[in-house]
Design an enzyme around this catalytic site. Structure first.
Site, mmCIF file in Angstrom:
data_model
loop_
_atom_site.group_PDB
_atom_site.id
_atom_site.type_symbol
_atom_site.label_atom_id
_atom_site.label_comp_id
_atom_site.label_asym_id
_atom_site.label_seq_id
_atom_site.Cartn_x
_atom_site.Cartn_y
_atom_site.Cartn_z
ATOM 1 N N ASP A 33 1.218 -0.576 -0.202
ATOM 2 C CA ASP A 33 -0.093 0.097 0.037
ATOM 3 C C ASP A 33 1.215 1.096 -0.252
ATOM 4 O O ASP A 33 1.774 1.173 1.187
ATOM 5 C CB ASP A 33 -1.016 -0.094 1.539
ATOM 6 C CG ASP A 33 -1.459 0.858 1.413
ATOM 7 O OD1 ASP A 33 -1.717 2.280 0.296
ATOM 8 O OD2 ASP A 33 -2.447 1.381 2.766
ATOM 9 N N LYS A 75 2.785 11.521 -3.836
ATOM 10 C CA LYS A 75 1.497 10.681 -4.241
ATOM 11 C C LYS A 75 0.920 11.504 -4.434
ATOM 12 O O LYS A 75 -0.321 11.518 -5.278
ATOM 13 C CB LYS A 75 0.591 9.919 -3.635
ATOM 14 C CG LYS A 75 -0.450 8.075 -3.860
ATOM 15 C CD LYS A 75 -1.004 8.102 -2.676
ATOM 16 C CE LYS A 75 -2.099 6.731 -3.195
ATOM 17 N NZ LYS A 75 -1.992 6.345 -1.940
ATOM 18 N N GLU A 85 -7.127 0.845 -3.576
ATOM 19 C CA GLU A 85 -7.111 0.841 -1.818
ATOM 20 C C GLU A 85 -8.432 0.144 -2.072
ATOM 21 O O GLU A 85 -8.482 -0.484 -1.102
ATOM 22 C CB GLU A 85 -6.663 1.987 -1.873
ATOM 23 C CG GLU A 85 -5.188 1.989 -2.118
ATOM 24 C CD GLU A 85 -4.834 3.719 -2.243
ATOM 25 O OE1 GLU A 85 -5.543 4.159 -1.835
ATOM 26 O OE2 GLU A 85 -3.421 3.717 -2.411
ATOM 27 N N ASP A 107 -12.815 5.072 2.242
ATOM 28 C CA ASP A 107 -11.894 5.277 2.510
ATOM 29 C C ASP A 107 -11.197 6.963 2.083
ATOM 30 O O ASP A 107 -10.664 7.223 1.492
ATOM 31 C CB ASP A 107 -10.614 4.406 1.085
ATOM 32 C CG ASP A 107 -9.261 4.633 1.669
ATOM 33 O OD1 ASP A 107 -8.897 4.819 2.634
ATOM 34 O OD2 ASP A 107 -8.584 4.239 0.541
#
Lengths: 101, 626
Positions: free
Chosen positions: B98, B159, B259, B285
């Protein structure tokens, strides 16, 4: 091009009168059988595409109705609100046949 | 019902019909896909804004030589690999990584369950930070520790900029609050440290390498393959850039998975044992930088994603930013200095303190913020109540439910059809976020059964085990686990009118293939340009160009008389292939694979950076660094 000629109902192996539940159950069974993550056979991916295509068509009531009437599972499009502005002569809308996909 | 298809209206004309049946006059008057003719120009220019596929972008990008000068003694003594490979065939287990905005986590399938691997500091998650120094690169906790001394050398949030254009509004908005400097590099973003530029891919590669180390140390063998997760709402460029980062870190990506889907796998595996009932989950999430919402149906091992939505620019960091902004005037009043003005160290201290304050507000009604010697030896202290926190972050909280509504609409479901809402990502600990979800799903419990920080990596490890054949035959728990994922964004081509004609709508289960038939737009047109886009906007200029090609060999016929079937195929890996031909004309078939190896970096860049990283890895191993 991938062949999508098969009839959506026969691809999923359900009768034309199948309920949404039956269609879903058939789909999940086939997914477990043919998903390329699990089935490394050469035809699995092509088969899975057909299955997904058939399921996408039959799991949406609107698309299913369209498919039942016209025999094609093209994505629905929004009705034009500017038809009067079309410039070229239009062929009259007739019953479409299934696009050979 | 949701209308995921762009409206096609009357000024782009013609019908959509099968190739070999001229008697079928078009059925789809409103559906009119027509190809743009070659010399039209204007609308092509309009769309050239967001390409990542154009020669301009893929040409060699000359970053200044970015390697931190490593000592030359990384020669043969360090070269032998630490771990033996028993054979070429044996690629070892596929780990799940992850790669988060603020934290990363690695897990592997072991002993019949996904198992999170702690790093060398004993932590189960590793900060996604890298700190670049003249003699070495530090990653994770080490990088964050270095940041207090040299905040301008340490970077994070890769990211948030990976696969994004410099001009992206979200990049521009965040710029002010980052202690490091970000520079434009050929239209894309790069971290600037001194005179060196580091691409976000490179920074992510260091983090991935660190995660790989942890797994290698734990398993005592070399790791070659990984399942890497990305936010469901990442577009193709962002996914591609993530793949490039993995390549630089010498990891073969077995699969990129979303994810929330990964989290659902982890959740579902625990849940489904001995329970074959059908269940509808909503995975919410909210991580450090992104919000993802996915609705999926669990049915005896089949995980069918119904819809996915999100906000690629909403996460815990945004809450931190709001807090920082809130306290800045107070800091100025107390310390007499404006710390936004090139005071990176002070900004970092304040940001860290704000983060702690935010965490404390998840278990207390009010919390204090105390920073010793924030600037010029002056201390700063203040406090904040939950109520005030909600007020400050109001604009962010408002955005928290939007993707939930969108996902429900796309799945054609109402809130009461959701059996359980699963909370993932550290920011779901924010009390107000939980309240909002409780209001959205009255009477439903919010499931916090799985660790929100680890679920994604665990899910990735499950999928990794699922994809690695050796495990598949071994582990009975994985039998029948099938992940049916969807395309997050609609895929289509541009019409002569500049509008988007969708061929594969978003949230279509993959693998999938679909063909639509288009026609020539002008009399005696000889070629047609096929431009492939992703996105939901009506006009392609607002969507993202994935690639284009020219289809020659159109027979000289009147407008609308030439039929051009175009088929889009997305395989299980999400790779799009476009095939077009002219109906009835031999040898006109043209094929375009939207390459998963065409990111923002060139092959050369990737190779060069991979070498630097490999050298760094050896150095770290030899000198026991990082």
């Amino acid at each position: 091009m991938t062949t999508m000629n098969g009839d959506c109902y026969s691809i999923l192996g359900v009768p034309a009168a199948a309920t949404t539940e039956e269609i879903r159950a058939a789909y999940r069974r086939l997914a477990r059988q043919y998903h390329p993550d699990l089935n490394t056979g050469p035809q699995a991916e092509a088969r899975m595409k057909e299955i997904n295509h058939a399921y996408a068509t039959l799991s949406d009531p609107q698309r299913r109705r369209h498919y039942d009437i016209y025999g094609v599972s093209d994505p629905p499009t929004v009705e034009s609100n500017r038809r009067s502005q079309q410039r070229a002569p239009r062929p009259s809308a007739t019953r479409p046949s299934e696009p050979r996909t | 019902m949701a209308v995921p298809f762009p409206e096609l209206d009357g000024d782009a004309l013609e019908s959509n019909r099968r190739p070999e049946s001229p008697e079928d006059h078009g059925f789809n008057e409103e559906g009119i896909p027509i190809l743009p003719d070659i010399p039209t120009g204007a609308h092509h220019e309009a769309s050239s804004g967001g390409l990542f596929f154009s020669p301009d972008d893929t040409e060699s990008r000359q970053l200044p030589p970015s390697p931190p000068p490593l000592p030359e003694n990384t020669g043969s003594s360090l070269d032998p690999p630490e771990y033996d490979l028993s054979s070429e065939e044996d690629v070892g287990p596929v780990v799940g990584i992850d790669l988060g905005t603020t934290f990363s986590c690695v897990a592997v399938w072991e002993g019949g369950r996904p198992c999170v691997i702690a790093n060398n500091m004993g932590n189960r998650t590793t900060p996604s930070w890298a700190s670049f120094h003249s003699d070495n690169v530090f990653v994770g906790e080490a990088a964050r520790a270095k940041a207090s001394r040299n905040p301008q050398c340490a970077v994070y949030d890769a990211k948030r900029v990976i696969g994004r254009k410099w001009s992206d509004t979200s990049v521009q908005e965040s710029l002010r609050l980052w202690p490091f400097s970000l520079a434009e590099h050929r239209g894309n973003c790069a971290f600037q440290i001194g005179s060196q530029l580091y691409t976000p891919e490179e920074v992510s590669a260091y983090v991935l390498a660190k995660m790989k180390h942890a797994a290698e140390d734990y398993l005592g063998r070399k790791i070659k393959k990984a399942v890497v997760t990305v936010p469901a709402y990442f577009n193709d460029a962002q996914r591609q850039a993530t793949l490039d980062a993995a390549t630089i870190a010498d990891l073969e990506v077995a699969r990129i998975i979303n994810e929330p889907t990964a989290a659902a796998l982890a959740y579902g595996l625990e849940k489904t044992e001995g329970d074959d009932s059908l269940q509808t989950l909503l995975v919410y999430d909210l991580g450090g930088g992104t919000l993802d919402v996915t609705i999926l149906v669990l049915d005896g091992g089949v995980f069918e994603v119904k819809s996915t939505s999100g906000d690629t620019n909403l996460g815990g960091q945004d809450f931190d930013n709001k807090l920082v902004e809130h306290f800045l005037p107070e800091v100025k009043a107390q310390c007499g200095v404006d710390i936004t003005d090139n005071k990176a160290k002070a900004m970092k201290k304040l940001r860290d303190a704000c983060q702690v304050l935010k965490h404390n507000l998840s278990h207390s009604e009010t919390a204090t913020i105390e920073v010793d010697a924030l600037i010029n030896g002056k201390d700063f202290d203040s406090s904040l109540s939950r109520e005030k926190f909600v007020e400050i972050t109001h604009s962010l909280l408002e955005r928290c439910l939007k993707p939930v509504k969108q996902a429900l609409q796309d799945a054609r479901m109402s809130a009461d059809e959701i059996d359980e809402a699963v909370l993932i990502g550290g920011s779901t600990r924010i009390v107000r976020v939980q309240q909002l979800l409780e209001e959205m799903f009255p009477g439903k419990k919010l499931s916090k059964k799985i660790n929100p920080d680890e679920a994604v990596a665990m899910g990735a490890a499950i999928q990794g085990a699922n994809l690695s054949r050796a495990y598949e035959t071994k582990d009975p728990r994985l039998v029948g686990i099938t992940l049916m994922d969807v395309t997050p964004l609609s895929l289509g081509i541009e019409l002569a009118s500049g509008k988007m004609s969708t061929i594969i709508p978003r949230n279509t289960t993959i693998p999938y293939s679909h063909t639509r038939v288009y026609k020539n737009n002008e009399d005696y047109q000889t070629k047609a340009i096929v431009e492939v886009f992703e996105g939901e906007e009506k006009y392609t200029k607002n969507n993202r160009l994935l690639g284009k090609f020219t289809l020659p060999g159109l027979p000289p016929k009147r407008r609308g008389q030439v039929q051009i079937p175009i088929s889009f195929t997305v395989d299980a890996n999400g790779v799009l292939e476009v095939v077009a031909c002219v109906s009835g004309e031999e040898g006109t078939t043209k094929r375009l694979v939207i390459q998963k190896d065409k990111g923002l970096l060139t092959e050369d860049d990737i190779q060069r950076k991979a070498k630097i990283l490999a050298k760094w890895e050896r150095k770290c191993r030899a000198e026991k660094l990082n």
